[in-house]
Design a protein around this motif. Sequence first.
Motif, mmCIF file in Angstrom:
data_model
loop_
_atom_site.group_PDB
_atom_site.id
_atom_site.type_symbol
_atom_site.label_atom_id
_atom_site.label_comp_id
_atom_site.label_asym_id
_atom_site.label_seq_id
_atom_site.Cartn_x
_atom_site.Cartn_y
_atom_site.Cartn_z
ATOM 1 N N SER A 269 0.795 -1.234 0.000
ATOM 2 C CA SER A 269 0.000 0.000 0.000
ATOM 3 C C SER A 269 0.822 1.276 0.000
ATOM 4 N N ASP A 270 2.129 1.191 0.254
ATOM 5 C CA ASP A 270 2.955 2.401 0.353
ATOM 6 C C ASP A 270 4.197 2.246 -0.526
ATOM 7 N N PRO A 271 4.008 2.244 -1.838
ATOM 8 C CA PRO A 271 5.144 1.992 -2.734
ATOM 9 C C PRO A 271 6.093 3.188 -2.828
ATOM 10 N N VAL A 272 7.355 2.876 -3.092
ATOM 11 C CA VAL A 272 8.356 3.904 -3.361
ATOM 12 C C VAL A 272 8.379 4.212 -4.852
ATOM 13 N N VAL A 273 8.241 3.158 -5.668
ATOM 14 C CA VAL A 273 8.158 3.327 -7.122
ATOM 15 C C VAL A 273 6.851 2.711 -7.606
ATOM 16 N N GLU A 274 6.311 3.253 -8.674
ATOM 17 C CA GLU A 274 5.044 2.772 -9.225
ATOM 18 C C GLU A 274 5.158 2.587 -10.738
ATOM 19 N N HIS A 275 4.120 1.983 -11.294
ATOM 20 C CA HIS A 275 3.975 1.851 -12.749
ATOM 21 C C HIS A 275 5.104 1.023 -13.375
ATOM 22 N N CYS A 276 5.499 -0.048 -12.688
ATOM 23 C CA CYS A 276 6.484 -0.951 -13.284
ATOM 24 C C CYS A 276 5.791 -1.807 -14.351
ATOM 25 N N SER A 277 6.463 -2.023 -15.447
ATOM 26 C CA SER A 277 5.858 -2.784 -16.542
ATOM 27 C C SER A 277 6.886 -3.748 -17.127
ATOM 28 N N GLY A 278 6.490 -4.438 -18.161
ATOM 29 C CA GLY A 278 7.365 -5.402 -18.800
ATOM 30 C C GLY A 278 7.047 -6.808 -18.330
ATOM 31 N N ASN A 279 7.958 -7.736 -18.634
ATOM 32 C CA ASN A 279 7.739 -9.116 -18.209
ATOM 33 C C ASN A 279 7.973 -9.227 -16.705
ATOM 34 N N ARG A 280 7.764 -10.433 -16.180
ATOM 35 C CA ARG A 280 7.862 -10.611 -14.729
ATOM 36 C C ARG A 280 9.242 -10.229 -14.202
ATOM 37 N N ALA A 281 10.291 -10.627 -14.909
ATOM 38 C CA ALA A 281 11.643 -10.309 -14.451
ATOM 39 C C ALA A 281 11.855 -8.802 -14.389
ATOM 40 N N ALA A 282 11.336 -8.088 -15.375
ATOM 41 C CA ALA A 282 11.477 -6.637 -15.403
ATOM 42 C C ALA A 282 10.695 -5.999 -14.259
ATOM 43 N N GLN A 283 9.503 -6.537 -13.980
ATOM 44 C CA GLN A 283 8.689 -5.994 -12.890
ATOM 45 C C GLN A 283 9.338 -6.258 -11.536
ATOM 46 N N VAL A 284 9.908 -7.450 -11.367
ATOM 47 C CA VAL A 284 10.585 -7.778 -10.106
ATOM 48 C C VAL A 284 11.754 -6.828 -9.882
ATOM 49 N N ALA A 285 12.546 -6.585 -10.922
ATOM 50 C CA ALA A 285 13.696 -5.699 -10.801
ATOM 51 C C ALA A 285 13.260 -4.262 -10.524
ATOM 52 N N CYS A 286 12.234 -3.806 -11.239
ATOM 53 C CA CYS A 286 11.743 -2.434 -11.074
ATOM 54 C C CYS A 286 11.194 -2.194 -9.676
ATOM 55 N N ASN A 287 10.538 -3.200 -9.101
ATOM 56 C CA ASN A 287 9.888 -3.068 -7.800
ATOM 57 C C ASN A 287 10.825 -3.299 -6.610
ATOM 58 N N ALA A 288 12.094 -3.498 -6.851
ATOM 59 C CA ALA A 288 13.025 -3.788 -5.761
ATOM 60 C C ALA A 288 12.956 -2.768 -4.618
ATOM 61 N N PRO A 289 12.877 -1.446 -4.888
ATOM 62 C CA PRO A 289 12.807 -0.482 -3.779
ATOM 63 C C PRO A 289 11.569 -0.638 -2.900
ATOM 64 N N ASN A 290 10.508 -1.231 -3.455
ATOM 65 C CA ASN A 290 9.282 -1.405 -2.676
ATOM 66 C C ASN A 290 9.401 -2.530 -1.649
#
Length: 304
Positions: A269-290
């Motif tokens: 509910s309190d993300p640091v980064v939002e709107h990550c897209s791409g395949n699962r690997a890309a989303q996992v990497a993008c969401n690391a700060p969360n």
Amino acid sequence: MFNRYKTMTVALSGALFFAALPLSANAASANTVFGDTYQPVAPVPADQVQVVYYRTNSSADAAGSAHVYVDKEFHAGLLPNGFSAFCLRPGIHSISAYLNDSPLYQGKQSELYNAELQGGTTYFMRVSANNIPQAVERAEAERELAGSRVQKHALSRASQVEACNYLPVAAAPVYKDYNLSGDVLFAFGKSDFRDITRTGHVAIQKLAVELQRDHAEVRQIQVVGHTDPIGKGSVNYLLGLKRAQTVSQLLVDAGMPSNRLTASSAGSSDPVVEHCSGNRAAQVACNAPNRRVQVRVDVTPVAQ
């Protein structure tokens, strides 16, 4: 809040209200007309009621003073951007402000407005062009009161007005946050003790030493688990909670007092980064700060 009721006409003494005569802001010295600027007022005890009556600098207002009456007696003459804060005993009181009511002082002769005021409460009232007191919520009133100054050119004749016995105001809590990377602490999607990485153990030990060194008298430590939005919300919530509980236990093992630690979850509910897209690997990497565990320490100074 206010109910109108009829009052009998009363004789007025000009001498009694010499201080209430209208006063032009241009004709008076600011130092004799106004006092200090408004500061948020402190609470009052249960045996008192506080009223902050104020006047904005609205162009719709008539020129001259707005005379404030309390229980049919003159209290203050408000100029634009002026206010008066005063206290009364709880109960039913008539309070109103009349624009330019001299020389007849209609505020003592006309219909007044009464309200039952509750003890321990602060009421904000705004002058209006139709003389009806406008009750205003504190947040809105204090926005309008910014820069206003206490009105002091007239002497209060209201016998029910008394000095406020202000209560001490507790200092707002002060927090210091420490954020630990979830990917450093745990294997992806894991939360148990056996899932903490070697680097994670070192990071928690280092944090415990820092907390003990910098905050000898810790009031409270809140450990909050945060996750990324990948997957079900309910699963993410539980993952965040279990991670927070694991980190809390490790902090206790490292010497932090268990009775001052709490563990909770914010899930995703309190993300640091939002709107990550791409395949699962890309989303996992993008969401690391969360993916993180936040350790919030209450460092509010202890009152002496």
